[in-house]
Scaffold this motif. Structure first.
Motif, PDB file in Angstrom:
ATOM      1  N   LEU A 313       0.826  -1.201   0.000  1.00 23.43           N
ATOM      2  CA  LEU A 313       0.000   0.000   0.000  1.00 23.43           C
ATOM      3  C   LEU A 313       0.861   1.253   0.000  1.00 23.43           C
ATOM      4  CD1 LEU A 313      -3.023   0.693   0.005  1.00 23.43           C
ATOM      5  CD2 LEU A 313      -2.817   1.150   2.450  1.00 23.43           C
ATOM      6  N   VAL A 314       1.991   1.212   0.685  1.00 20.05           N
ATOM      7  CA  VAL A 314       2.920   2.348   0.656  1.00 20.05           C
ATOM      8  C   VAL A 314       3.402   2.596  -0.765  1.00 20.05           C
ATOM      9  CG1 VAL A 314       5.204   3.144   1.386  1.00 20.05           C
ATOM     10  CG2 VAL A 314       3.658   2.113   3.061  1.00 20.05           C
ATOM     11  N   GLU A 315       3.723   1.515  -1.466  1.00 15.77           N
ATOM     12  CA  GLU A 315       4.154   1.645  -2.863  1.00 15.77           C
ATOM     13  C   GLU A 315       3.049   2.253  -3.722  1.00 15.77           C
ATOM     14  OE1 GLU A 315       5.991  -1.183  -6.452  1.00 15.77           O
ATOM     15  OE2 GLU A 315       5.282  -2.081  -4.576  1.00 15.77           O
ATOM     16  N   ALA A 316       1.816   1.838  -3.469  1.00 17.78           N
ATOM     17  CA  ALA A 316       0.685   2.380  -4.227  1.00 17.78           C
ATOM     18  C   ALA A 316       0.486   3.865  -3.929  1.00 17.78           C
ATOM     19  CB  ALA A 316      -0.579   1.597  -3.896  1.00 17.78           C
ATOM     20  N   MET A 317       0.610   4.259  -2.665  1.00 14.73           N
ATOM     21  CA  MET A 317       0.457   5.669  -2.309  1.00 14.73           C
ATOM     22  C   MET A 317       1.506   6.533  -3.001  1.00 14.73           C
ATOM     23  SD  MET A 317      -0.647   5.809   1.735  1.00 14.73           S
ATOM     24  CE  MET A 317       0.247   4.390   2.346  1.00 14.73           C
ATOM     25  N   LYS A 318       2.753   6.057  -3.022  1.00 13.97           N
ATOM     26  CA  LYS A 318       3.817   6.817  -3.687  1.00 13.97           C
ATOM     27  C   LYS A 318       3.548   6.942  -5.179  1.00 13.97           C
ATOM     28  CE  LYS A 318       7.546   5.641  -0.450  1.00 13.97           C
ATOM     29  NZ  LYS A 318       8.840   4.912  -0.280  1.00 13.97           N
ATOM     30  N   SER A 319       3.147   5.841  -5.785  1.00 10.83           N
ATOM     31  CA  SER A 319       2.921   5.843  -7.234  1.00 10.83           C
ATOM     32  C   SER A 319       1.738   6.712  -7.620  1.00 10.83           C
ATOM     33  CB  SER A 319       2.705   4.407  -7.728  1.00 10.83           C
ATOM     34  OG  SER A 319       3.837   3.608  -7.480  1.00 10.83           O
ATOM     35  N   CYS A 320       0.717   6.755  -6.764  1.00 17.61           N
ATOM     36  CA  CYS A 320      -0.476   7.555  -7.048  1.00 17.61           C
ATOM     37  C   CYS A 320      -0.351   8.983  -6.528  1.00 17.61           C
ATOM     38  CB  CYS A 320      -1.703   6.900  -6.438  1.00 17.61           C
ATOM     39  SG  CYS A 320      -2.135   5.291  -7.125  1.00 17.61           S
ATOM     40  N   MET A 321       0.806   9.295  -5.908  1.00 16.02           N
ATOM     41  CA  MET A 321       1.056  10.610  -5.326  1.00 16.02           C
ATOM     42  C   MET A 321      -0.020  10.980  -4.292  1.00 16.02           C
ATOM     43  SD  MET A 321       2.440  12.673  -8.683  1.00 16.02           S
ATOM     44  CE  MET A 321       3.116  14.023  -7.696  1.00 16.02           C
ATOM     45  N   ILE A 322      -0.415   9.983  -3.527  1.00 15.88           N
ATOM     46  CA  ILE A 322      -1.391  10.183  -2.458  1.00 15.88           C
ATOM     47  C   ILE A 322      -0.650  10.360  -1.139  1.00 15.88           C
ATOM     48  CG2 ILE A 322      -3.191   9.006  -1.099  1.00 15.88           C
ATOM     49  CD1 ILE A 322      -4.153   7.748  -3.724  1.00 15.88           C
ATOM     50  N   ARG A 323      -1.082  11.327  -0.355  1.00 10.69           N
ATOM     51  CA  ARG A 323      -0.435  11.603   0.919  1.00 10.69           C
ATOM     52  C   ARG A 323      -0.353  10.332   1.767  1.00 10.69           C
ATOM     53  NH1 ARG A 323      -2.634  12.980   5.765  1.00 10.69           N
ATOM     54  NH2 ARG A 323      -4.692  13.338   4.813  1.00 10.69           N
ATOM     55  N   HIS A 324       0.819  10.116   2.368  1.00 12.29           N
ATOM     56  CA  HIS A 324       1.028   8.881   3.132  1.00 12.29           C
ATOM     57  C   HIS A 324       0.156   8.835   4.380  1.00 12.29           C
ATOM     58  CE1 HIS A 324       3.104   5.419   4.857  1.00 12.29           C
ATOM     59  NE2 HIS A 324       3.009   6.055   6.011  1.00 12.29           N
ATOM     60  N   ARG A 325      -0.423   7.689   4.596  1.00 11.60           N
ATOM     61  CA  ARG A 325      -1.149   7.374   5.820  1.00 11.60           C
ATOM     62  C   ARG A 325      -0.901   5.907   6.167  1.00 11.60           C
ATOM     63  NH1 ARG A 325      -6.127  10.359   3.338  1.00 11.60           N
ATOM     64  NH2 ARG A 325      -4.478  10.628   1.810  1.00 11.60           N
ATOM     65  N   PRO A 326      -1.038   5.545   7.440  1.00  8.86           N
ATOM     66  CA  PRO A 326      -0.857   4.138   7.806  1.00  8.86           C
ATOM     67  C   PRO A 326      -1.867   3.246   7.090  1.00  8.86           C
ATOM     68  CG  PRO A 326      -0.827   5.529   9.758  1.00  8.86           C
ATOM     69  CD  PRO A 326      -1.270   6.400   8.620  1.00  8.86           C
ATOM     70  N   ALA A 327      -1.460   2.025   6.793  1.00  5.80           N
ATOM     71  CA  ALA A 327      -2.366   1.078   6.150  1.00  5.80           C
ATOM     72  C   ALA A 327      -3.581   0.802   7.030  1.00  5.80           C
ATOM     73  CB  ALA A 327      -1.626  -0.219   5.842  1.00  5.80           C
ATOM     74  N   TYR A 328      -3.417   0.949   8.333  1.00  6.35           N
ATOM     75  CA  TYR A 328      -4.524   0.762   9.285  1.00  6.35           C
ATOM     76  C   TYR A 328      -5.709   1.646   8.930  1.00  6.35           C
ATOM     77  CZ  TYR A 328      -6.818   0.293  13.880  1.00  6.35           C
ATOM     78  OH  TYR A 328      -7.711   0.043  14.890  1.00  6.35           O
ATOM     79  N   ASN A 329      -5.437   2.760   8.234  1.00  5.39           N
ATOM     80  CA  ASN A 329      -6.490   3.723   7.951  1.00  5.39           C
ATOM     81  C   ASN A 329      -7.514   3.226   6.949  1.00  5.39           C
ATOM     82  OD1 ASN A 329      -4.916   5.211   9.670  1.00  5.39           O
ATOM     83  ND2 ASN A 329      -5.084   7.105   8.497  1.00  5.39           N
TER      84      ASN A 329
END
Length: 382
Positions: A313-329
């Motif tokens: 999910l971290v990789e997906a957030m970076k690729s989509c340029m989405i602000r980082h949040r914990p996967a728990y969210n």
């Protein structure tokens, strides 16, 4: 008793060599042989046995220093070294507390680490009845805990030790009863928006190939059931009620340890919607021969922790340029989507395993949906 060969009458780990008393022990793969400046008399041998016990205790807790060894040898050092007097030692009560603590093994390990790191260096060899409230306050200042939450967590096992001392009648007054927890700022949930969730799931579906594609279905389920990661990786197929469209959430899995309780110690039935049902059926086709729903693609075993899916999910957030949040969210996202759609808060609380009061406290700003924006717009009218 004048030579080292007559050991039957000597305490364990004490021997006589060339008219001197020597103590020896091994801890943490290190051997210690220390010659003491005590006379080879009954009194000297008794003192040697006590000193050995003290040094072993420090070695066990990882706080034995060269200073301690030098003092035991009678070498000239400063006088901060304190010989233990009468009374039950703090470390003895701590060990008793950990032994009888009803928490799970993972929690007990955390308590042991806290005691060893923060409290044993100061209190290990002190008689517990001599420890005062001022002593504890001084250590809190000296340790300089970085956050209020860290301090509060570190006080939990310390309170347990003193409670055990009171229960065993080692002390009559509890020195920690006037030590209050620090106030902790509670952050509001930080969910993904529907658009962000859709973008993340689309990226996972498109870019994860082969066995890794499992993680797309993992998050499709996580976003649409609201379970904690520790609950998801403990889920078994026997918990799925296909006929009634529910999942029974009654277990958790933390660092590879199965717990027969959830975080809140409350079992619940989670209702499945169309998307979570589709995700479960896709996962089932991947893991037909396993009792666990979630099987790590890399190891073909149940997950040790939630790190592998989190990495994706971290990789997906970076690729989509989405602000980082914990996967728990993903859990917060599910809750806020239901509330924004006007779903009954009582139902949402049941789905999450919260009380209604806790749900309102945490998610109040989402309960009214877009009505908050309408109210704010009134402030801008002239």
């Amino acid at each position: 008793m004048a030579n080292g060969s007559s050991t039957k009458s000597l305490p364990q780990g004490v021997r006589l060599r060339n008219g001197a008393i020597q103590i020896y022990f091994e801890r943490n793969k290190q051997k210690y042989n220390i010659t003491l400046p005590h006379p080879a008399s009954a009194e000297g041998i008794s003192a040697a046995s006590k000193i050995r016990d003290q040094l072993i205790t420090k070695a066990q807790w990882g706080i034995l220093t060269e200073h301690d060894i030098a003092k035991a040898r009678g070498e000239s050092v400063d006088e901060q070294y304190v010989i233990v007097g009468d009374g039950v030692l703090f470390q003895e009560v701590a060990q008793k507390y950990l032994k009888h603590c009803e928490s799970n093994l993972d929690t007990k390990k955390g308590y042991r680490n806290i005691l060893q790191k923060h409290w044993m260096p100061y209190f290990a060899l002190m008689p517990i009845h001599k420890i005062t409230t001022e002593d504890i306050k001084d250590i809190i200042l000296e340790e300089d805990f970085q956050t209020a939450k860290t301090l509060n967590n570190c006080l939990i096992p310390l309170r347990g030790v003193f409670a055990a001392a009171v229960e065993s009648k080692y002390i009559t007054e509890n020195p920690i009863q006037n030590i209050r927890n620090k106030k902790v700022q509670i952050d509001i949930p930080d969910p993904f928006s529907r658009e962000e969730m859709s973008a993340l799931l689309s990226w996972l579906n498109t870019n994860l190939k082969g066995k890794d594609h499992f993680y797309y279905w993992y998050y499709e389920l996580a976003f649409w059931c609201g379970c904690r990661p520790s609950e998801l990786i403990a889920l078994r197929w026997s918990d799925i009620d296909w006929f009634n469209g529910t999942m029974r959430i009654s277990k958790s899995r933390v660092r590879g340890v199965e717990k027969n309780v959830t975080k809140t110690h409350t079992a619940r039935e989670v209702y499945l919607n169309d998307r979570s049902k589709i995700a479960l059926k896709a996962i089932q086709e991947l893991n037909l021969q396993n009792d666990y729903v979630m099987i790590c693609p890399e190891t073909s075993e149940p997950f040790f922790n939630e790190k592998p899916p989190r990495i994706r999910l971290v990789e997906a957030m970076k690729s989509c340029m989405i602000r980082h949040r914990p996967a728990y969210n993903a859990r917060h996202t599910y809750a806020t989507m239901l509330l924004m759609d006007g779903v009954n808060p009582v139902f949402v609380a049941d789905q999450l395993g919260h009380s209604l009061q806790m749900l309102i406290k945490r998610y109040a700003k989402w309960i009214h949906g877009d009505k908050n924006k309408i109210e704010m717009a009134k402030l801008n009218t002239k």
